[in-house]
Write a protein that holds these residues in place. Structure first.
Motif, mmCIF file in Angstrom:
data_model
loop_
_atom_site.group_PDB
_atom_site.id
_atom_site.type_symbol
_atom_site.label_atom_id
_atom_site.label_comp_id
_atom_site.label_asym_id
_atom_site.label_seq_id
_atom_site.Cartn_x
_atom_site.Cartn_y
_atom_site.Cartn_z
ATOM 1 N N VAL A 7 -16.397 -33.759 4.386
ATOM 2 C CA VAL A 7 -15.911 -34.789 5.296
ATOM 3 C C VAL A 7 -16.625 -36.086 4.966
ATOM 4 O O VAL A 7 -17.857 -36.130 4.936
ATOM 5 C CB VAL A 7 -16.190 -34.398 6.770
ATOM 6 C CG1 VAL A 7 -15.628 -35.453 7.714
ATOM 7 C CG2 VAL A 7 -15.635 -33.016 7.083
ATOM 8 N N LEU A 8 -15.855 -37.143 4.721
ATOM 9 C CA LEU A 8 -16.439 -38.468 4.481
ATOM 10 C C LEU A 8 -16.148 -39.343 5.685
ATOM 11 O O LEU A 8 -14.988 -39.599 6.019
ATOM 12 C CB LEU A 8 -15.870 -39.097 3.212
ATOM 13 C CG LEU A 8 -16.078 -38.319 1.920
ATOM 14 C CD1 LEU A 8 -15.513 -39.108 0.733
ATOM 15 C CD2 LEU A 8 -17.538 -37.977 1.697
ATOM 16 N N TYR A 9 -17.214 -39.769 6.347
ATOM 17 C CA TYR A 9 -17.111 -40.628 7.524
ATOM 18 C C TYR A 9 -17.073 -42.086 7.061
ATOM 19 O O TYR A 9 -18.061 -42.596 6.543
ATOM 20 C CB TYR A 9 -18.313 -40.382 8.440
ATOM 21 C CG TYR A 9 -18.342 -41.246 9.670
ATOM 22 C CD1 TYR A 9 -17.708 -40.833 10.834
ATOM 23 C CD2 TYR A 9 -18.990 -42.471 9.667
ATOM 24 C CE1 TYR A 9 -17.733 -41.623 11.967
ATOM 25 C CE2 TYR A 9 -19.017 -43.276 10.793
ATOM 26 C CZ TYR A 9 -18.377 -42.845 11.943
ATOM 27 O OH TYR A 9 -18.398 -43.628 13.063
ATOM 28 N N GLU A 10 -15.918 -42.700 7.169
ATOM 29 C CA GLU A 10 -15.707 -44.113 6.855
ATOM 30 C C GLU A 10 -16.246 -44.518 5.475
ATOM 31 O O GLU A 10 -17.024 -45.466 5.340
ATOM 32 C CB GLU A 10 -16.321 -44.996 7.944
ATOM 33 C CG GLU A 10 -15.730 -44.750 9.316
ATOM 34 C CD GLU A 10 -16.324 -45.619 10.406
ATOM 35 O OE1 GLU A 10 -17.174 -46.495 10.117
ATOM 36 O OE2 GLU A 10 -15.941 -45.431 11.572
ATOM 37 N N PRO A 11 -15.825 -43.834 4.412
ATOM 38 C CA PRO A 11 -16.314 -44.196 3.071
ATOM 39 C C PRO A 11 -15.900 -45.620 2.703
ATOM 40 O O PRO A 11 -14.835 -46.083 3.105
ATOM 41 C CB PRO A 11 -15.651 -43.165 2.167
ATOM 42 C CG PRO A 11 -14.422 -42.743 2.901
ATOM 43 C CD PRO A 11 -14.797 -42.797 4.353
ATOM 44 N N GLU A 12 -16.755 -46.283 1.921
ATOM 45 C CA GLU A 12 -16.537 -47.698 1.609
ATOM 46 C C GLU A 12 -16.258 -47.988 0.134
ATOM 47 O O GLU A 12 -15.659 -49.000 -0.188
ATOM 48 C CB GLU A 12 -17.779 -48.498 2.025
ATOM 49 C CG GLU A 12 -18.061 -48.402 3.499
ATOM 50 C CD GLU A 12 -19.435 -48.903 3.880
ATOM 51 O OE1 GLU A 12 -19.538 -49.597 4.904
ATOM 52 O OE2 GLU A 12 -20.415 -48.603 3.159
ATOM 53 N N ILE A 13 -16.717 -47.127 -0.756
ATOM 54 C CA ILE A 13 -16.637 -47.403 -2.188
ATOM 55 C C ILE A 13 -15.614 -46.462 -2.820
ATOM 56 O O ILE A 13 -15.812 -45.239 -2.842
ATOM 57 C CB ILE A 13 -18.023 -47.265 -2.843
ATOM 58 C CG1 ILE A 13 -18.997 -48.243 -2.182
ATOM 59 C CG2 ILE A 13 -17.939 -47.493 -4.351
ATOM 60 C CD1 ILE A 13 -20.433 -48.117 -2.644
ATOM 61 N N PRO A 14 -14.519 -47.013 -3.343
ATOM 62 C CA PRO A 14 -13.445 -46.150 -3.852
ATOM 63 C C PRO A 14 -13.864 -45.234 -4.993
ATOM 64 O O PRO A 14 -13.408 -44.090 -5.052
ATOM 65 C CB PRO A 14 -12.362 -47.142 -4.290
ATOM 66 C CG PRO A 14 -13.032 -48.453 -4.394
ATOM 67 C CD PRO A 14 -14.195 -48.428 -3.462
ATOM 68 N N SER A 15 -14.724 -45.690 -5.878
ATOM 69 C CA SER A 15 -15.112 -44.822 -6.998
ATOM 70 C C SER A 15 -15.904 -43.612 -6.522
ATOM 71 O O SER A 15 -15.787 -42.523 -7.087
ATOM 72 C CB SER A 15 -15.898 -45.606 -8.054
ATOM 73 O OG SER A 15 -17.058 -46.177 -7.484
#
Length: 166
Positions: A7-15
């Motif tokens: 689970v990724l909570y609000e990830p910011e970096i697309p790579s």
């Protein structure tokens, strides 16, 4: 068969998300993305990092953390954070465990960590290091959970293309 969840909570970096998506495909793990995202899922950098595996990814998006909780009732969620009291190797991951990682700039909010204190985990590192890269952190913890389940649905042996192992 273990079917783990990242689970990724609000990830910011697309790579980072692309790399994590590729890791999930390689391990048969589901990916859950909690919005808002710091990018669009159709960005080239996600596709580049995830390569041609992105179409094979089992991914679900949620409008916010509450939506995630409502759609996954009773899920046991391990909260990966540099602020956690125990290491990621001190817990026993269930076959359908959810392992949550926070956004790159701020991690998982402290109020969520407090609500999940008994399942908050950390990767040990030196005192003067703020954190590891998100995709590296996911790989470290995910592979420990898979190891605990003896990599039960994964190919354990490799093969040479021109030769045979002795």
């Amino acid at each position: 068969m273990a079917k783990l969840n990242i689970v990724l909570y609000e990830p910011e970096i697309p790579s980072n998300t692309g790399n994590i998506g590729r890791t999930c495909v390689a391990t048969g793990t589901r990916l859950h993305l909690i919005e808002p995202l710091g990018f669009r899922l159709n960005e080239k950098s996600i596709k580049r990092a995830g390569m041609d595996y992105w179409d094979d990814l089992d991914v679900t998006r949620y409008i916010d953390y509450q939506d995630f909780l409502e759609k996954n009732p009773g899920a046991k969620i391990y909260m990966a954070s540099t602020k956690a009291p125990q290491t990621y190797t001190e817990v026993q991951y269930e076959e359908d465990a959810y392992i949550m990682f926070g956004k790159e700039s701020g991690g998982i909010p402290e109020e969520i960590l407090l609500e999940n204190q008994e399942t908050a985990i950390r990767i040990p590192m030196m005192n003067d290091i703020r954190s590891l890269n998100l995709s590296n952190s996911v790989a470290i913890v995910l592979y420990e959970a898979l190891r605990q389940h003896n990599f039960d649905h994964m190919q354990l042996g490799g093969h040479l293309t021109k030769y045979e192992w002795k």
